[in-house]
Motif scaffolding. Structure first.
Motif, PDB file in Angstrom:
ATOM      1  N   GLY A 154      -5.889   0.611  -0.471  1.00 45.00           N
ATOM      2  CA  GLY A 154      -5.243   0.551   0.826  1.00 45.00           C
ATOM      3  C   GLY A 154      -4.314  -0.641   0.947  1.00 45.00           C
ATOM      4  N   ASN A 155      -3.918  -0.913   2.173  1.00 47.95           N
ATOM      5  CA  ASN A 155      -3.091  -2.082   2.485  1.00 47.95           C
ATOM      6  C   ASN A 155      -4.055  -3.204   2.859  1.00 47.95           C
ATOM      7  OD1 ASN A 155      -0.507  -0.513   2.434  1.00 47.95           O
ATOM      8  ND2 ASN A 155      -1.571   0.561   4.069  1.00 47.95           N
ATOM      9  N   ASP A 156      -4.346  -4.060   1.891  1.00 49.76           N
ATOM     10  CA  ASP A 156      -5.467  -4.988   2.003  1.00 49.76           C
ATOM     11  C   ASP A 156      -5.040  -6.443   2.055  1.00 49.76           C
ATOM     12  OD1 ASP A 156      -7.067  -2.721   1.735  1.00 49.76           O
ATOM     13  OD2 ASP A 156      -7.347  -2.997  -0.427  1.00 49.76           O
ATOM     14  N   ASN A 157      -5.859  -7.242   2.745  1.00 53.53           N
ATOM     15  CA  ASN A 157      -5.749  -8.710   2.716  1.00 53.53           C
ATOM     16  C   ASN A 157      -4.397  -9.223   3.196  1.00 53.53           C
ATOM     17  OD1 ASN A 157      -8.388  -8.828   1.522  1.00 53.53           O
ATOM     18  ND2 ASN A 157      -7.439  -8.278  -0.430  1.00 53.53           N
ATOM     19  N   ASN A 158      -3.838  -8.559   4.190  1.00 54.50           N
ATOM     20  CA  ASN A 158      -2.622  -9.042   4.840  1.00 54.50           C
ATOM     21  C   ASN A 158      -3.004  -9.873   6.063  1.00 54.50           C
ATOM     22  OD1 ASN A 158      -0.513  -7.432   3.269  1.00 54.50           O
ATOM     23  ND2 ASN A 158      -1.885  -5.816   3.988  1.00 54.50           N
ATOM     24  N   PRO A 212      -3.016   7.266  15.534  1.00 54.36           N
ATOM     25  CA  PRO A 212      -1.636   6.825  15.504  1.00 54.36           C
ATOM     26  C   PRO A 212      -1.018   7.185  14.149  1.00 54.36           C
ATOM     27  CG  PRO A 212      -3.098   4.993  15.052  1.00 54.36           C
ATOM     28  CD  PRO A 212      -3.963   6.210  15.241  1.00 54.36           C
ATOM     29  N   THR A 213       0.263   7.452  14.105  1.00 54.09           N
ATOM     30  CA  THR A 213       0.922   7.666  12.823  1.00 54.09           C
ATOM     31  C   THR A 213       1.679   6.407  12.445  1.00 54.09           C
ATOM     32  OG1 THR A 213       2.750   8.740  13.976  1.00 54.09           O
ATOM     33  CG2 THR A 213       1.074  10.163  13.008  1.00 54.09           C
ATOM     34  N   THR A 214       2.714   6.109  13.163  1.00 55.51           N
ATOM     35  CA  THR A 214       3.408   4.844  12.930  1.00 55.51           C
ATOM     36  C   THR A 214       3.525   4.062  14.229  1.00 55.51           C
ATOM     37  OG1 THR A 214       5.541   5.978  13.168  1.00 55.51           O
ATOM     38  CG2 THR A 214       4.717   5.667  10.936  1.00 55.51           C
ATOM     39  N   SER A 215       2.642   4.337  15.169  1.00 61.59           N
ATOM     40  CA  SER A 215       2.691   3.632  16.439  1.00 61.59           C
ATOM     41  C   SER A 215       2.133   2.225  16.281  1.00 61.59           C
ATOM     42  CB  SER A 215       1.881   4.381  17.497  1.00 61.59           C
ATOM     43  OG  SER A 215       2.480   5.612  17.804  1.00 61.59           O
ATOM     44  N   GLY A 216       2.614   1.335  17.128  1.00 60.48           N
ATOM     45  CA  GLY A 216       2.172  -0.051  17.099  1.00 60.48           C
ATOM     46  C   GLY A 216       3.331  -0.951  16.750  1.00 60.48           C
ATOM     47  N   VAL A 217       3.454  -2.043  17.461  1.00 64.35           N
ATOM     48  CA  VAL A 217       4.486  -3.021  17.120  1.00 64.35           C
ATOM     49  C   VAL A 217       4.296  -3.453  15.671  1.00 64.35           C
ATOM     50  CG1 VAL A 217       5.511  -5.241  17.736  1.00 64.35           C
ATOM     51  CG2 VAL A 217       4.586  -3.760  19.524  1.00 64.35           C
ATOM     52  N   VAL A 218       3.033  -3.685  15.293  1.00 68.76           N
ATOM     53  CA  VAL A 218       2.643  -3.890  13.900  1.00 68.76           C
ATOM     54  C   VAL A 218       1.736  -2.726  13.529  1.00 68.76           C
ATOM     55  CG1 VAL A 218       1.421  -5.384  12.267  1.00 68.76           C
ATOM     56  CG2 VAL A 218       2.797  -6.396  14.107  1.00 68.76           C
ATOM     57  N   PHE A 219       1.981  -2.106  12.372  1.00 72.07           N
ATOM     58  CA  PHE A 219       1.184  -0.939  12.000  1.00 72.07           C
ATOM     59  C   PHE A 219       0.778  -0.985  10.535  1.00 72.07           C
ATOM     60  CE2 PHE A 219       0.569   3.449  10.628  1.00 72.07           C
ATOM     61  CZ  PHE A 219      -0.384   3.856  11.544  1.00 72.07           C
ATOM     62  N   PHE A 220      -0.504  -0.749  10.296  1.00 72.61           N
ATOM     63  CA  PHE A 220      -1.044  -0.633   8.938  1.00 72.61           C
ATOM     64  C   PHE A 220      -1.244   0.842   8.646  1.00 72.61           C
ATOM     65  CE2 PHE A 220      -2.221  -4.806  10.468  1.00 72.61           C
ATOM     66  CZ  PHE A 220      -1.938  -5.625   9.380  1.00 72.61           C
ATOM     67  N   GLY A 221      -0.401   1.400   7.801  1.00 74.14           N
ATOM     68  CA  GLY A 221      -0.402   2.830   7.554  1.00 74.14           C
ATOM     69  C   GLY A 221      -1.284   3.249   6.401  1.00 74.14           C
ATOM     70  N   GLY A 222      -0.979   4.411   5.838  1.00 80.21           N
ATOM     71  CA  GLY A 222      -1.749   4.961   4.738  1.00 80.21           C
ATOM     72  C   GLY A 222      -1.165   4.568   3.391  1.00 80.21           C
ATOM     73  N   THR A 223      -1.661   5.220   2.348  1.00 83.69           N
ATOM     74  CA  THR A 223      -1.202   4.907   1.001  1.00 83.69           C
ATOM     75  C   THR A 223      -1.166   6.163   0.148  1.00 83.69           C
ATOM     76  OG1 THR A 223      -1.613   3.546  -0.967  1.00 83.69           O
ATOM     77  CG2 THR A 223      -3.549   4.375   0.202  1.00 83.69           C
ATOM     78  N   GLU A 277      -0.280   0.427  -0.424  1.00 80.93           N
ATOM     79  CA  GLU A 277      -0.899  -0.692  -1.124  1.00 80.93           C
ATOM     80  C   GLU A 277      -0.174  -2.019  -0.909  1.00 80.93           C
ATOM     81  OE1 GLU A 277      -1.948   0.168  -5.185  1.00 80.93           O
ATOM     82  OE2 GLU A 277      -2.854   2.077  -4.662  1.00 80.93           O
ATOM     83  N   ALA A 278       0.468  -2.169   0.215  1.00 86.05           N
ATOM     84  CA  ALA A 278       1.012  -3.486   0.576  1.00 86.05           C
ATOM     85  C   ALA A 278      -0.170  -4.435   0.776  1.00 86.05           C
ATOM     86  CB  ALA A 278       1.833  -3.390   1.853  1.00 86.05           C
ATOM     87  N   SER A 279      -0.182  -5.543   0.069  1.00 87.16           N
ATOM     88  CA  SER A 279      -1.361  -6.415   0.142  1.00 87.16           C
ATOM     89  C   SER A 279      -0.989  -7.875  -0.067  1.00 87.16           C
ATOM     90  CB  SER A 279      -2.411  -6.002  -0.896  1.00 87.16           C
ATOM     91  OG  SER A 279      -1.904  -6.120  -2.207  1.00 87.16           O
ATOM     92  N   ASN A 280      -1.848  -8.731   0.487  1.00 88.59           N
ATOM     93  CA  ASN A 280      -1.703 -10.179   0.346  1.00 88.59           C
ATOM     94  C   ASN A 280      -0.365 -10.695   0.892  1.00 88.59           C
ATOM     95  OD1 ASN A 280      -4.252 -10.841  -1.237  1.00 88.59           O
ATOM     96  ND2 ASN A 280      -3.298  -9.306  -2.565  1.00 88.59           N
ATOM     97  N   ASN A 281       0.109 -10.043   1.933  1.00 98.31           N
ATOM     98  CA  ASN A 281       1.330 -10.488   2.609  1.00 98.31           C
ATOM     99  C   ASN A 281       0.966 -11.234   3.890  1.00 98.31           C
ATOM    100  OD1 ASN A 281       3.309  -8.987   0.862  1.00 98.31           O
ATOM    101  ND2 ASN A 281       2.113  -7.258   1.627  1.00 98.31           N
ATOM    102  N   THR A 282       1.893 -12.078   4.345  1.00 98.57           N
ATOM    103  CA  THR A 282       1.665 -12.861   5.558  1.00 98.57           C
ATOM    104  C   THR A 282       2.900 -12.816   6.447  1.00 98.57           C
ATOM    105  OG1 THR A 282       0.153 -14.391   4.439  1.00 98.57           O
ATOM    106  CG2 THR A 282       1.172 -15.165   6.476  1.00 98.57           C
ATOM    107  N   VAL A 283       2.684 -12.567   7.725  1.00 98.68           N
ATOM    108  CA  VAL A 283       3.728 -12.745   8.737  1.00 98.68           C
ATOM    109  C   VAL A 283       3.192 -13.780   9.708  1.00 98.68           C
ATOM    110  CG1 VAL A 283       5.160 -11.656  10.496  1.00 98.68           C
ATOM    111  CG2 VAL A 283       4.479 -10.351   8.456  1.00 98.68           C
TER     112      VAL A 283
END
Length: 199
Positions: free
Chosen positions: A152-156, A136-147, A115-121
């Motif tokens: 979910g991990n929304d609005n990032n 993918p499980t944790t693949s990706g330079v940037v990865f949006f995972g599960g919860t 539930e990581a949300s409303n974050n900005t990089v």
């Protein structure tokens, strides 16, 4: 160091918007990895947290796990309303913050989960070396995972970032997302924005 500042904020909260500015002599070698942003009721849309290089920084600062640690560099683990801004003082367009992971296993550099949300990089140089194309499980330079929560991990937002290889090891996935989704489920990752990036 940054992890000490975050521990203080987790223990004491915020009374208003907070800015943690990395100075020109900052080194990430003594940080505890992953640098983790957890759920904190004191950090929100009003009392947000921003991390950025100080306005006086003229050379690129690097956040990178050392010693072969099998971990992401940055982990948004339920954290909300956190901004990582690579611009000195938060102005202009010059990127002075690199977030790097040189591990070639299925480990991301910036990881969103629980539930990581409303974050900005934004305006960061994000480098990864995960040559493993897991499904993918944790693949990706940037990865949006599960919860483990309801949502979910929304609005990032990932904006104006360079997302690429760390050295010669070409990452298999630039930006990955959890593929274990159910149509209509609130636990899906929704509303995430990737804009203006070089991938």
């Amino acid at each position: 160091k940054l992890t000490d500042a975050l521990a203080y904020i987790n223990a004491n909260g915020l009374n208003g918007p907070a800015f943690l500015e990395l100075q020109s002599n900052y080194t990430s070698a003594t940080e505890t990895y992953p640098i983790t942003f957890r759920s904190n009721a004191c950090i929100g849309s009003v009392n947000s947290l921003t991390i950025r290089p100080a306005a006086s920084v003229v050379s690129t600062l690097i956040i990178s796990p050392t010693g072969g640690k099998d971990t992401a560099a940055i982990r948004f683990d339920g954290g909300q309303y956190v901004t990582i801004d690579g611009r000195p003082g938060g102005v202009g367009t010059t990127k002075r913050l690199s977030i790097v992971n040189t591990l070639t296993t299925a480990i991301s550099t910036v990881f969103f989960l629980n539930e990581a949300s409303n974050n900005t990089v934004t305006f960061c140089d994000i480098q990864g070396a995960s040559v493993t194309s897991v499904s993918p499980t944790t693949s990706g330079v940037v990865f949006f995972g599960g919860t483990t929560g309801v949502n979910g991990n929304d609005n990032n937002t990932i904006s104006s970032c360079d997302i690429h290889s760390a050295g010669a090891a070409l990452p298999a996935i630039g930006i990955g997302a959890n593929n274990a989704t159910t149509a209509g489920s609130a636990a899906n990752n929704d509303g995430n924005i990737i804009t203006g990036c070089n991938i």
